[in-house]
Design a protein around this motif. Structure first.
Motif, PDB file in Angstrom:
ATOM      1  N   PHE A   1       0.819  -1.216   0.022  1.00 23.19           N
ATOM      2  CA  PHE A   1       0.347  -0.084  -0.068  1.00 23.19           C
ATOM      3  C   PHE A   1       0.835   1.259  -0.115  1.00 23.19           C
ATOM      4  N   CYS A   2       2.289   1.025  -0.182  1.00 22.16           N
ATOM      5  CA  CYS A   2       3.119   2.275  -0.530  1.00 22.16           C
ATOM      6  C   CYS A   2       3.390   2.502  -1.705  1.00 22.16           C
ATOM      7  N   ASP A   3       3.725   3.661  -1.935  1.00 24.21           N
ATOM      8  CA  ASP A   3       4.025   3.784  -3.334  1.00 24.21           C
ATOM      9  C   ASP A   3       5.379   3.480  -3.817  1.00 24.21           C
ATOM     10  N   ASN A   4       5.331   2.886  -4.762  1.00 23.16           N
ATOM     11  CA  ASN A   4       6.751   2.047  -5.498  1.00 23.16           C
ATOM     12  C   ASN A   4       7.266   0.973  -4.396  1.00 23.16           C
ATOM     13  N   TYR A   5       6.310   0.207  -3.551  1.00 24.96           N
ATOM     14  CA  TYR A   5       6.523  -0.689  -2.788  1.00 24.96           C
ATOM     15  C   TYR A   5       7.793  -0.244  -1.930  1.00 24.96           C
ATOM     16  N   ARG A   6       7.896   0.780  -1.318  1.00 25.75           N
ATOM     17  CA  ARG A   6       8.805   1.248  -0.373  1.00 25.75           C
ATOM     18  C   ARG A   6       8.271   2.261   0.481  1.00 25.75           C
ATOM     19  N   PRO A   7       8.967   2.162   1.752  1.00 29.19           N
ATOM     20  CA  PRO A   7       8.663   3.242   2.782  1.00 29.19           C
ATOM     21  C   PRO A   7       9.130   4.650   2.445  1.00 29.19           C
ATOM     22  N   GLN A   8       8.330   5.450   2.875  1.00 31.46           N
ATOM     23  CA  GLN A   8       8.599   6.904   2.585  1.00 31.46           C
ATOM     24  C   GLN A   8       9.441   7.462   3.623  1.00 31.46           C
ATOM     25  N   SER A   9       9.026   7.016   4.915  1.00 28.06           N
ATOM     26  CA  SER A   9       9.992   7.513   6.125  1.00 28.06           C
ATOM     27  C   SER A   9      10.354   6.141   6.968  1.00 28.06           C
ATOM     28  N   ALA A  10      11.335   6.433   7.998  1.00 23.27           N
ATOM     29  CA  ALA A  10      11.671   5.321   9.056  1.00 23.27           C
ATOM     30  C   ALA A  10      10.470   5.009   9.735  1.00 23.27           C
ATOM     31  N   GLN A  11       9.634   5.863  10.051  1.00 25.06           N
ATOM     32  CA  GLN A  11       8.299   5.536  10.605  1.00 25.06           C
ATOM     33  C   GLN A  11       7.312   4.527   9.950  1.00 25.06           C
ATOM     34  N   GLU A  12       7.312   4.526   8.787  1.00 24.08           N
ATOM     35  CA  GLU A  12       6.595   3.577   7.815  1.00 24.08           C
ATOM     36  C   GLU A  12       7.528   2.046   7.809  1.00 24.08           C
ATOM     37  N   ALA A  13       8.478   2.265   7.866  1.00 26.60           N
ATOM     38  CA  ALA A  13       9.397   1.031   7.689  1.00 26.60           C
ATOM     39  C   ALA A  13       9.114  -0.021   8.665  1.00 26.60           C
ATOM     40  N   HIS A  14       9.350  -1.138   8.165  1.00 27.25           N
ATOM     41  CA  HIS A  14       9.371  -2.301   9.161  1.00 27.25           C
ATOM     42  C   HIS A  14      10.631  -2.947   9.626  1.00 27.25           C
ATOM     43  N   TYR A  15      11.473  -1.900   9.744  1.00 26.40           N
ATOM     44  CA  TYR A  15      12.821  -2.203  10.075  1.00 26.40           C
ATOM     45  C   TYR A  15      13.340  -0.992  11.139  1.00 26.40           C
TER      46      TYR A  15
ATOM     47  N   GLU B   1      20.158  -3.091   9.706  1.00 27.58           N
ATOM     48  CA  GLU B   1      18.695  -3.129   9.581  1.00 27.58           C
ATOM     49  C   GLU B   1      17.855  -4.165  10.362  1.00 27.58           C
ATOM     50  N   SER B   2      17.474  -4.034  11.352  1.00 24.91           N
ATOM     51  CA  SER B   2      16.837  -4.933  12.304  1.00 24.91           C
ATOM     52  C   SER B   2      15.291  -4.954  12.118  1.00 24.91           C
ATOM     53  N   PRO B   3      14.779  -6.331  11.725  1.00 27.87           N
ATOM     54  CA  PRO B   3      13.256  -6.258  11.340  1.00 27.87           C
ATOM     55  C   PRO B   3      12.407  -5.953  12.649  1.00 27.87           C
ATOM     56  N   LYS B   4      11.225  -5.417  12.476  1.00 33.57           N
ATOM     57  CA  LYS B   4      10.419  -5.283  13.771  1.00 33.57           C
ATOM     58  C   LYS B   4       9.653  -6.550  14.086  1.00 33.57           C
ATOM     59  N   LYS B   5       8.908  -6.574  15.204  1.00 36.53           N
ATOM     60  CA  LYS B   5       8.516  -7.810  15.769  1.00 36.53           C
ATOM     61  C   LYS B   5       7.884  -8.909  14.850  1.00 36.53           C
ATOM     62  N   THR B   6       6.829  -8.251  14.324  1.00 34.73           N
ATOM     63  CA  THR B   6       5.907  -9.338  13.288  1.00 34.73           C
ATOM     64  C   THR B   6       6.773  -9.656  12.161  1.00 34.73           C
ATOM     65  N   LEU B   7       7.388  -8.757  11.583  1.00 35.51           N
ATOM     66  CA  LEU B   7       8.202  -9.160  10.193  1.00 35.51           C
ATOM     67  C   LEU B   7       9.395 -10.404  10.720  1.00 35.51           C
ATOM     68  N   LYS B   8      10.063 -10.029  11.786  1.00 34.01           N
ATOM     69  CA  LYS B   8      11.056 -10.806  12.435  1.00 34.01           C
ATOM     70  C   LYS B   8      10.221 -12.579  12.657  1.00 34.01           C
ATOM     71  N   GLN B   9       9.196 -12.553  13.051  1.00 37.98           N
ATOM     72  CA  GLN B   9       8.516 -13.705  13.229  1.00 37.98           C
ATOM     73  C   GLN B   9       8.450 -14.208  11.850  1.00 37.98           C
ATOM     74  N   VAL B  10       8.140 -13.776  10.806  1.00 45.01           N
ATOM     75  CA  VAL B  10       7.764 -14.070   9.443  1.00 45.01           C
ATOM     76  C   VAL B  10       9.020 -14.638   8.928  1.00 45.01           C
ATOM     77  N   GLN B  11      10.176 -13.705   9.187  1.00 47.11           N
ATOM     78  CA  GLN B  11      11.389 -14.200   8.510  1.00 47.11           C
ATOM     79  C   GLN B  11      11.970 -15.488   9.209  1.00 47.11           C
ATOM     80  N   HIS B  12      11.868 -15.611  10.545  1.00 48.82           N
ATOM     81  CA  HIS B  12      12.241 -16.912  11.234  1.00 48.82           C
ATOM     82  C   HIS B  12      11.582 -17.918  10.690  1.00 48.82           C
ATOM     83  N   ARG B  13      10.373 -17.939  10.346  1.00 47.33           N
ATOM     84  CA  ARG B  13       9.673 -19.214   9.949  1.00 47.33           C
ATOM     85  C   ARG B  13      10.261 -19.339   8.456  1.00 47.33           C
ATOM     86  N   ILE B  14      10.645 -18.437   7.665  1.00 49.45           N
ATOM     87  CA  ILE B  14      10.741 -18.557   6.197  1.00 49.45           C
ATOM     88  C   ILE B  14      12.138 -19.441   6.420  1.00 49.45           C
TER      89      ILE B  14
END
Length: 482
Positions: free
Chosen positions: A179-193, A209-222
């Protein structure tokens, strides 16, 4: 045969000695993300996506092509035989090494499949054709054979991926910046890192770049259920279960010389298209590969605050890349360097060397007979690294002879694996001061588990030198921690 053909063969050699196109081979993995292909060749040949592994049950494998049979190592022919079958240019080691690129043909070559277009979306968040606005189905090119071969989950559509990750599809799309323009965060607050700059010892800064909690759980499962099941090359020792800095250093013990290279910006140089190609080679459809790649890569916002005195550090982190700090990045980096390890292992075998890689540290070692070819080996290694789209850190390239202290990933290897004298003396002095002045006087960084930290450092010394480790352990047992 006419006179012209006879003269042409005498000057330029037989047509069968034409060198293969390395550019096409090296770009196969990058293009596979943008072309609708499946891991099987046009001739229905079934090959393993990693050399050295058996092929899953499928139609009969055809015999190796003449191009594969003609590819030989630089010293596998006699000198007279090479002169009679090659032109002066083809007799150079660089061209012989280029022929080793036939190994890339062992990777399954995707074949183009027709992309289905329709007026109705085949699944949620389906892509649209930019000119006609019709929906595209990128889920038809899944290859179940490779998924079963590796024992990874069968995922074909975004809905199946979301169900496997136990997340709502909308939230999963949010994690991919749908849901972001060009599939990228526009600011550090919007980023998942979380972003953090650290200074390099050689100058400049590195972005963590350390992933935030939800994304980190997803990455651990992958990581656990997909990437950990894909084997790395035997020469790779970094972040591989059962291997360590010690297994990386042991092959280089008691050698005449050690040649070390360092890859510059290792993680940022592995871009999004390359990660898509990795998931495609496992057997996933293009749609799922795109979603998995977006979940495991990062793009730093242009508005990210830079460290003091830096003005250009941010540019290499703005395109989608492997983030240093994500749990999936080491495994993906090893898989992205698989072709590099294959080619450098072939080079090492040709010159009777030993080769290992620990993350971005490349190490060769050899005996005296390889010394006259060192200049040649350096040039060929740098050429291969460039061909595989990595960069050499020229300031960190080192040649260490046996008369000097030879260190590989922090381990001294002159006669056997050992710890450096300076590191041993420093740890010994710390333990001595703990005995004399108390442990608190040596805990300069206020580590909450200082005793466990010292115990771990002693265990590391014991693995390298049992006698030294025993002495340090005796000193540690005498420290009063209360």
């Amino acid at each position: 045969m006419g006179l012209f053909d006879l003269l042409r063969r005498m000057v330029f050699g037989s047509p069968s000695t034409e060198r293969p196109s390395n550019r096409a081979n090296s770009e196969t993995s990058a293009q596979s993300a943008g072309e609708g292909r499946s891991p099987s060749s046009a001739n229905n040949e079934e090959r393993s996506p990693r050399s050295g592994h058996s092929v899953p049950a499928s139609p009969t494998v055809s015999e190796p092509s003449s191009r594969q049979q003609s590819a030989e190592l630089p010293h596998s022919r006699s000198q007279s035989d090479r002169r009679s079958h090659a032109t002066p240019d083809y007799d150079s080691p660089l061209v012989h090494l280029a022929r080793l690129n036939y190994v890339s043909s062992l990777v399954p070559t995707p074949t183009t499949q027709e992309i289905v277009e329709g007026d109705q979306p085949p699944y949620r968040f389906a892509h649209r054709q930019p000119w006609t606005g019709r929906f595209l189905d990128f889920s038809t090119d899944i290859d179940v054979r490779w998924l079963e071969y590796y024992g990874v989950p069968h995922l074909q559509t975004p809905e199946q991926l979301a169900n496997w990750l136990e997340l709502p599809l909308g939230k999963l799309a949010w994690l991919t910046y749908r849901f972001c323009d060009n599939y990228r965060p526009q600011s550090a607050q919007e980023a998942h890192y979380h972003f953090r700059w650290i200074r390099k010892r050689t100058g400049g800064h590195r972005l963590i770049e350390s992933p935030k909690k939800t994304l980190k759980q997803v990455q651990h499962r992958i990581l656990r259920e997909i990437l950990d099941r894909i084997p790395s090359h035997p020469a790779a020792h970094g972040f591989v279960p059962g291997r360590s800095i010690i297994t990386n250093a042991e092959p280089h013990c008691d050698r005449r010389f050690i040649l070390k290279f360092d890859l510059e910006n290792f993680y940022p140089s592995v871009r999004y298209s390359r990660v898509v190609s990795i998931f495609r080679s496992i057997g996933y459809s293009r749609e799922v590969a795109i979603w998995l790649a977006r979940l495991t890569t990062s793009s730093a916002p242009s508005s990210l605050k830079l460290p003091l005195g830096e003005s250009t550090s941010i540019w290499k982190y703005m395109p989608r890349h492997l983030p240093q700090g994500a749990p999936t990045s080491p495994a993906l980096a090893n898989l992205s360097a698989f072709a590099l390890d294959v080619r450098l292992s072939g080079l090492a075998h040709a010159y009777h060397l030993r080769y290992t890689r620990y993350a971005d540290d490349l190490t060769f070692s050899g005996e005296g007979r390889a010394v006259p070819a060192l200049r040649e080996i350096i040039l060929l290694t740098q050429q291969i690294i460039r061909d595989e789209r990595f960069m050499v850190h020229r300031q960190k390239r080192k040649l260490i002879r046996s008369s000097q202290r030879q260190v590989v990933t922090g381990v001294v290897v002159n006669e056997g694996t050992n710890i450096s004298r300076s590191d041993y003396d420093r740890l010994k002095a710390t333990l001595h001061n703990c005995l004399k002045h108390g442990p608190a006087s040596q805990n300069h960084q206020q580590h909450p588990e200082f005793a466990a930290q010292l115990r771990g450092r002693i265990a590391h010394v014991s693995m390298l030198n049992e006698q030294r480790g025993k002495k340090l352990l005796e000193m540690f047992a005498k420290i009063r921690w209360t």
